[in-house]
Motif scaffolding. Sequence first.
Motif, PDB file in Angstrom:
ATOM      1  N   GLY A 144      -2.922  12.127 -10.207  1.00 20.79           N
ATOM      2  CA  GLY A 144      -2.855  13.662 -10.507  1.00 20.79           C
ATOM      3  C   GLY A 144      -3.345  13.867 -11.777  1.00 20.79           C
ATOM      4  O   GLY A 144      -3.280  14.916 -12.121  1.00 20.79           O
ATOM      5  N   ILE A 145      -3.890  13.060 -12.382  1.00 14.45           N
ATOM      6  CA  ILE A 145      -4.515  13.146 -13.612  1.00 14.45           C
ATOM      7  C   ILE A 145      -5.794  13.736 -13.702  1.00 14.45           C
ATOM      8  O   ILE A 145      -6.763  13.287 -13.115  1.00 14.45           O
ATOM      9  N   LEU A 146      -6.097  14.896 -14.231  1.00 12.16           N
ATOM     10  CA  LEU A 146      -7.476  15.554 -14.181  1.00 12.16           C
ATOM     11  C   LEU A 146      -7.803  15.806 -12.755  1.00 12.16           C
ATOM     12  O   LEU A 146      -8.973  15.864 -12.475  1.00 12.16           O
ATOM     13  N   GLN A 147      -6.840  16.074 -11.830  1.00 12.31           N
ATOM     14  CA  GLN A 147      -6.965  16.242 -10.452  1.00 12.31           C
ATOM     15  C   GLN A 147      -8.069  17.477 -10.212  1.00 12.31           C
ATOM     16  O   GLN A 147      -8.855  17.438  -9.032  1.00 12.31           O
ATOM     17  N   ASP A 148      -7.951  18.533 -10.821  1.00 16.89           N
ATOM     18  CA  ASP A 148      -8.809  19.583 -10.711  1.00 16.89           C
ATOM     19  C   ASP A 148     -10.418  19.328 -10.891  1.00 16.89           C
ATOM     20  O   ASP A 148     -11.392  19.623 -10.230  1.00 16.89           O
ATOM     21  N   GLU A 149     -10.633  18.574 -12.060  1.00 19.71           N
ATOM     22  CA  GLU A 149     -11.890  17.991 -12.442  1.00 19.71           C
ATOM     23  C   GLU A 149     -12.402  17.148 -11.383  1.00 19.71           C
ATOM     24  O   GLU A 149     -13.354  16.992 -10.858  1.00 19.71           O
ATOM     25  N   MET A 176      -7.825   5.416 -26.641  1.00 16.65           N
ATOM     26  CA  MET A 176      -7.961   6.456 -25.570  1.00 16.65           C
ATOM     27  C   MET A 176      -6.607   6.569 -24.765  1.00 16.65           C
ATOM     28  O   MET A 176      -5.963   5.595 -24.389  1.00 16.65           O
ATOM     29  N   THR A 177      -6.447   7.875 -24.209  1.00 14.22           N
ATOM     30  CA  THR A 177      -5.341   8.169 -23.311  1.00 14.22           C
ATOM     31  C   THR A 177      -5.920   7.766 -21.707  1.00 14.22           C
ATOM     32  O   THR A 177      -6.898   7.722 -21.489  1.00 14.22           O
ATOM     33  N   ASP A 178      -4.955   7.834 -20.763  1.00 13.52           N
ATOM     34  CA  ASP A 178      -5.073   8.017 -19.463  1.00 13.52           C
ATOM     35  C   ASP A 178      -6.139   9.058 -18.869  1.00 13.52           C
ATOM     36  O   ASP A 178      -7.038   8.712 -18.267  1.00 13.52           O
ATOM     37  N   ALA A 179      -5.950  10.138 -19.519  1.00 14.11           N
ATOM     38  CA  ALA A 179      -6.787  11.162 -19.305  1.00 14.11           C
ATOM     39  C   ALA A 179      -8.280  10.725 -19.651  1.00 14.11           C
ATOM     40  O   ALA A 179      -9.342  11.120 -18.784  1.00 14.11           O
ATOM     41  N   ASP A 180      -8.347  10.103 -20.899  1.00 16.99           N
ATOM     42  CA  ASP A 180      -9.712   9.787 -21.373  1.00 16.99           C
ATOM     43  C   ASP A 180     -10.336   8.851 -20.437  1.00 16.99           C
ATOM     44  O   ASP A 180     -11.702   9.009 -19.869  1.00 16.99           O
ATOM     45  N   TRP A 181      -9.698   7.962 -19.781  1.00 19.28           N
ATOM     46  CA  TRP A 181     -10.335   6.987 -18.812  1.00 19.28           C
ATOM     47  C   TRP A 181     -10.648   7.423 -17.502  1.00 19.28           C
ATOM     48  O   TRP A 181     -11.609   7.095 -16.885  1.00 19.28           O
TER      49      TRP A 181
END
Length: 329
Positions: free
Chosen positions: A125-130, A1-6
Motif C-alpha cells: 500500500g505504499i505509494l499505491q496511487d502512483e 532511504m525510506t520504504d517510499a523511496d525504494w
Amino acid sequence: MTDADWIRRAIDLARQGAGLASPGALAGAVIVNNGRVAGEGFYTYDGVHHAEILALHEAGPAARGSTVYTSLEPCAHTGRTPPCAQALIDAGVARVVSAIQDPNPLVDGRGLTMLKQAGIDVQCGILQDEARRANEAFITYITRKRPFGVLKLAMTFDGKIATRLGESQWITSEESRRAGHHLRHEVDAVVTGSGTFLKDKPQMTDRTGRPRRRELLRVVLDRRGRVGRPPGWLVFRGSLEELAAELYGREIQSILLECGPDLAFNAIRSGVVDKIVAFVAPKLLGGRETPAIGGPGAERLSEAVRLSDWTAATAGPDLVITAYVHGHH
C-alpha cells in the motif's frame, strides 16, 4: 532511504517497460540489503522473466535476509513462468514491500498471502496511487475487459483545434508534439476518424525511436465507408463499443484517440475514454467553428461530463492538462 523511496525506484523501473510489457503489467523490483541495492529489474513481455526474478538473479546470495520492493504484488501462479512469490521464499528474503495488489484474478492477494505464510514480513500500500497510475492501462484491461482509452487534444487557449478555414498545423509547439509521440509510445493502438484521415492524411506513427515489442496498430473508424483499405491501417466500420471489444480480443491493452471533435464527443459518451490529455497553446482564434469537443452538446449543466484527478504541466510554451473521466478512474 525510506520504504517510499525504494518503492518509487521500483515504479520508475516498471515504467521502463513502456511499449515492451503489453499485454502484461508494468512491474519493477528492487532488492535491498544493508541499505544498498543488491539487484533490480523490470518486466518485458518478450523477456519472459518477471521483475523479481531478474532482481534475484542480479542479487545472487545477497538476496538472503534482504528487503524486496515491488511496484506490483509478486505472482502466486504458474503462467509462462513459475510463481515469483515462491522464488522469493526459496531465496530467503526477509521482507517484501509492494505498492499494490495485482488485480489479475489469478493473483489478487494470493502472492502476499503465500509470503506471509512462509514467515516473511509483508507490507502493501505504499505509494499505491502512483503505482496504480503507472499500471492504469493493465488494471483497466484486466478488470473492465477493454482497452484503456486516452483522448489527446491539441487546442488553443479558447478551445479551438483549427482556424475557421481549417488550418491546424501547427497549433501547439514542437515540445507538445514530441510529448504526443511519447503518448503514442505508451499505447498499443492509435485511433482516428475517417474525417481526420481524409483531411489530414496523418501518419500517426511512433517516432520516439524507443524500442517497442509490437508495431503501433493504426485504426481508422469509418462507419460510412469513405476510406477504402489504406495499407498499414485497420479500417473498422462498427461502433466504438464494438471497436473496444475487437481490440480487446487482439490483446490491445490501451488506445490513444487522435480525432476530430464529433468522434471525441462520441468516444467520451460511449465510455471508451478514461483519460484526457489536452495540450493547450497560449493562442486565441475565436469564432464558432472547430471546437476541440463537438457533438450535440449538453442541454443542462447536470449533464456535463465530470473530470477528476487533474494535473497540469508544461511542454515548451504550452500548458498540458491531464484529467480522468469521472467514474472511469
